[in-house]
Structure formats: C-alpha cells, structure tokens
Design a protein around this motif. Structure first.
Motif, PDB file in Angstrom:
ATOM      1  N   GLU A   3       0.679 -11.286  15.827  1.00  0.00           N
ATOM      2  CA  GLU A   3       0.439  -9.914  15.406  1.00  0.00           C
ATOM      3  C   GLU A   3       1.714  -9.093  15.467  1.00  0.00           C
ATOM      4  OE1 GLU A   3      -1.242 -11.107  18.110  1.00  0.00           O
ATOM      5  OE2 GLU A   3      -3.306 -11.354  17.473  1.00  0.00           O
ATOM      6  N   LYS A   4       1.837  -8.140  14.557  1.00  0.00           N
ATOM      7  CA  LYS A   4       2.980  -7.242  14.544  1.00  0.00           C
ATOM      8  C   LYS A   4       2.472  -5.820  14.774  1.00  0.00           C
ATOM      9  CE  LYS A   4       6.619  -5.399  11.629  1.00  0.00           C
ATOM     10  NZ  LYS A   4       7.101  -5.253  10.265  1.00  0.00           N
ATOM     11  N   TYR A   5       3.068  -5.133  15.732  1.00  0.00           N
ATOM     12  CA  TYR A   5       2.684  -3.764  16.045  1.00  0.00           C
ATOM     13  C   TYR A   5       3.836  -2.850  15.663  1.00  0.00           C
ATOM     14  CZ  TYR A   5      -0.802  -6.258  18.678  1.00  0.00           C
ATOM     15  OH  TYR A   5      -1.813  -7.106  19.039  1.00  0.00           O
ATOM     16  N   GLU A   6       3.500  -1.742  15.019  1.00  0.00           N
ATOM     17  CA  GLU A   6       4.529  -0.840  14.517  1.00  0.00           C
ATOM     18  C   GLU A   6       4.093   0.601  14.721  1.00  0.00           C
ATOM     19  OE1 GLU A   6       6.061   0.242  10.096  1.00  0.00           O
ATOM     20  OE2 GLU A   6       6.078  -1.875  10.642  1.00  0.00           O
ATOM     21  N   LEU A   7       4.901   1.372  15.429  1.00  0.00           N
ATOM     22  CA  LEU A   7       4.632   2.787  15.634  1.00  0.00           C
ATOM     23  C   LEU A   7       5.141   3.566  14.426  1.00  0.00           C
ATOM     24  CD1 LEU A   7       3.741   5.144  17.473  1.00  0.00           C
ATOM     25  CD2 LEU A   7       6.048   5.133  18.419  1.00  0.00           C
ATOM     26  N   THR A   8       4.267   4.388  13.849  1.00  0.00           N
ATOM     27  CA  THR A   8       4.616   5.200  12.694  1.00  0.00           C
ATOM     28  C   THR A   8       4.384   6.661  13.050  1.00  0.00           C
ATOM     29  OG1 THR A   8       3.841   3.441  11.242  1.00  0.00           O
ATOM     30  CG2 THR A   8       4.102   5.623  10.257  1.00  0.00           C
ATOM     31  N   ILE A   9       5.329   7.532  12.738  1.00  0.00           N
ATOM     32  CA  ILE A   9       5.141   8.962  12.981  1.00  0.00           C
ATOM     33  C   ILE A   9       4.873   9.645  11.655  1.00  0.00           C
ATOM     34  CG2 ILE A   9       6.189  11.078  13.831  1.00  0.00           C
ATOM     35  CD1 ILE A   9       7.711   9.411  15.851  1.00  0.00           C
ATOM     36  N   ASP A  10       3.676  10.191  11.520  1.00  0.00           N
ATOM     37  CA  ASP A  10       3.243  10.900  10.331  1.00  0.00           C
ATOM     38  C   ASP A  10       3.847  12.309  10.360  1.00  0.00           C
ATOM     39  OD1 ASP A  10       1.189  12.745   8.859  1.00  0.00           O
ATOM     40  OD2 ASP A  10       0.700  10.703   8.217  1.00  0.00           O
ATOM     41  N   LEU A  11       4.185  12.869   9.216  1.00  0.00           N
ATOM     42  CA  LEU A  11       4.777  14.212   9.178  1.00  0.00           C
ATOM     43  C   LEU A  11       3.852  15.274   9.766  1.00  0.00           C
ATOM     44  CD1 LEU A  11       6.578  14.220   5.715  1.00  0.00           C
ATOM     45  CD2 LEU A  11       7.584  13.978   7.991  1.00  0.00           C
ATOM     46  N   ASN A  12       2.546  15.020   9.753  1.00  0.00           N
ATOM     47  CA  ASN A  12       1.586  15.945  10.350  1.00  0.00           C
ATOM     48  C   ASN A  12       1.906  16.188  11.827  1.00  0.00           C
ATOM     49  OD1 ASN A  12      -0.921  17.471  10.545  1.00  0.00           O
ATOM     50  ND2 ASN A  12      -1.717  15.696  11.624  1.00  0.00           N
ATOM     51  N   ALA A  13       2.455  15.191  12.499  1.00  0.00           N
ATOM     52  CA  ALA A  13       2.775  15.329  13.922  1.00  0.00           C
ATOM     53  C   ALA A  13       3.819  16.408  14.163  1.00  0.00           C
ATOM     54  CB  ALA A  13       3.269  13.993  14.473  1.00  0.00           C
ATOM     55  N   LEU A  14       4.707  16.603  13.213  1.00  0.00           N
ATOM     56  CA  LEU A  14       5.763  17.609  13.394  1.00  0.00           C
ATOM     57  C   LEU A  14       5.201  19.015  13.524  1.00  0.00           C
ATOM     58  CD1 LEU A  14       8.418  16.248  10.880  1.00  0.00           C
ATOM     59  CD2 LEU A  14       8.300  15.922  13.361  1.00  0.00           C
ATOM     60  N   ASN A  15       4.019  19.244  12.968  1.00  0.00           N
ATOM     61  CA  ASN A  15       3.394  20.557  13.071  1.00  0.00           C
ATOM     62  C   ASN A  15       2.848  20.827  14.469  1.00  0.00           C
ATOM     63  OD1 ASN A  15       3.840  21.163  10.357  1.00  0.00           O
ATOM     64  ND2 ASN A  15       1.992  20.079   9.750  1.00  0.00           N
ATOM     65  N   HIS A  16       2.696  19.798  15.275  1.00  0.00           N
ATOM     66  CA  HIS A  16       2.059  19.942  16.581  1.00  0.00           C
ATOM     67  C   HIS A  16       2.981  19.675  17.765  1.00  0.00           C
ATOM     68  CE1 HIS A  16      -1.730  20.257  14.523  1.00  0.00           C
ATOM     69  NE2 HIS A  16      -1.478  19.132  13.891  1.00  0.00           N
ATOM     70  N   PHE A  71      -4.017   4.068  15.802  1.00  0.00           N
ATOM     71  CA  PHE A  71      -3.454   4.454  17.094  1.00  0.00           C
ATOM     72  C   PHE A  71      -1.940   4.583  17.050  1.00  0.00           C
ATOM     73  CE2 PHE A  71      -1.899   3.655  21.421  1.00  0.00           C
ATOM     74  CZ  PHE A  71      -2.576   4.656  22.089  1.00  0.00           C
ATOM     75  N   LEU A  72      -1.258   3.653  16.407  1.00  0.00           N
ATOM     76  CA  LEU A  72       0.207   3.689  16.386  1.00  0.00           C
ATOM     77  C   LEU A  72       0.769   4.564  15.270  1.00  0.00           C
ATOM     78  CD1 LEU A  72       1.065  -0.001  17.332  1.00  0.00           C
ATOM     79  CD2 LEU A  72       1.123   2.046  18.781  1.00  0.00           C
TER      80      LEU A  72
END
Length: 105
Positions: A3-16, A71-72
């Motif tokens: 399995e490959k796990y990858e953390l992704t930061i969505d631009l929506n997070a920047l608002n919070h 989750f990631l």
C-alpha cells in the motif's frame, strides 16, 4: 505491504489554518478521540510511556484508498460524502468540522 499512503493538503485547509491551532497535548488528544467518535468507536484506549502516546480504537476503519482520499487529504469536506453505506451502529452526529484535526498529531 504494497500500500502507498500519501498526505495531500487541499486548498480548503488554507482557509482554516492558523498559528497555535493546537498548542497543547489535551487539545491534540481531543482531536484524536473526536476522530474515533466519528469512526463509530465504542472504545478508545490511550497508553503512555516516556517515549510515546499510543491510541487505539474499535471504529469502522478505512481501506487504503479511503485513507488516502479522505483522512490523508487535509481539508477533505467529509459532510459532502454519502455516509449511508457505512455500517454505523450509533448514528451519532459528526464531531469533526474542518478536516484539519489530523494535523494536530
């Protein structure tokens, strides 16, 4: 374990995101327990040592794809997902709000 796990930061997070969002251990533990609640856990176990804090629960869990896509992905808007296909016993309202509590860890 292919399995490959990858953390992704969505631009929506920047608002919070802000400085000192999680500034103490109780706040961090609260976020993790809220995740267990949202996963329909009945039991959460927290054990500590001088080197680590270990947390486990008996929630519904996720597949590798769900872990990566939901989750990631920081800022994932969970309320837009259809939860009707999950085998949730307790029919609780979600505690999670912004999709960034995982950053507290």
């Amino acid at each position: 374990m292919g399995e490959k796990y990858e953390l992704t930061i969505d631009l929506n997070a920047l608002n919070h995101l802000g400085l000192n969002l999680y500034s103490n251990v109780p706040s961090v533990l609260s976020e993790i327990i809220a995740n267990a609640w949202d996963a329909d856990s009945k039991n959460v176990e927290i054990t500590t040592s001088s080197e680590e804090i270990r947390i486990s629960d008996d929630g519904c869990g996720m597949t590798t794809d769900e872990l990566n896509e939901k989750f990631l992905t920081v800022g994932h808007q969970r309320r837009k997902d259809i939860r009707g296909n999950l085998p949730l016993k307790f029919k609780r309202k979600d505690m999670g709000r912004k999709g960034i509590g995982k950053l507290s860890i």
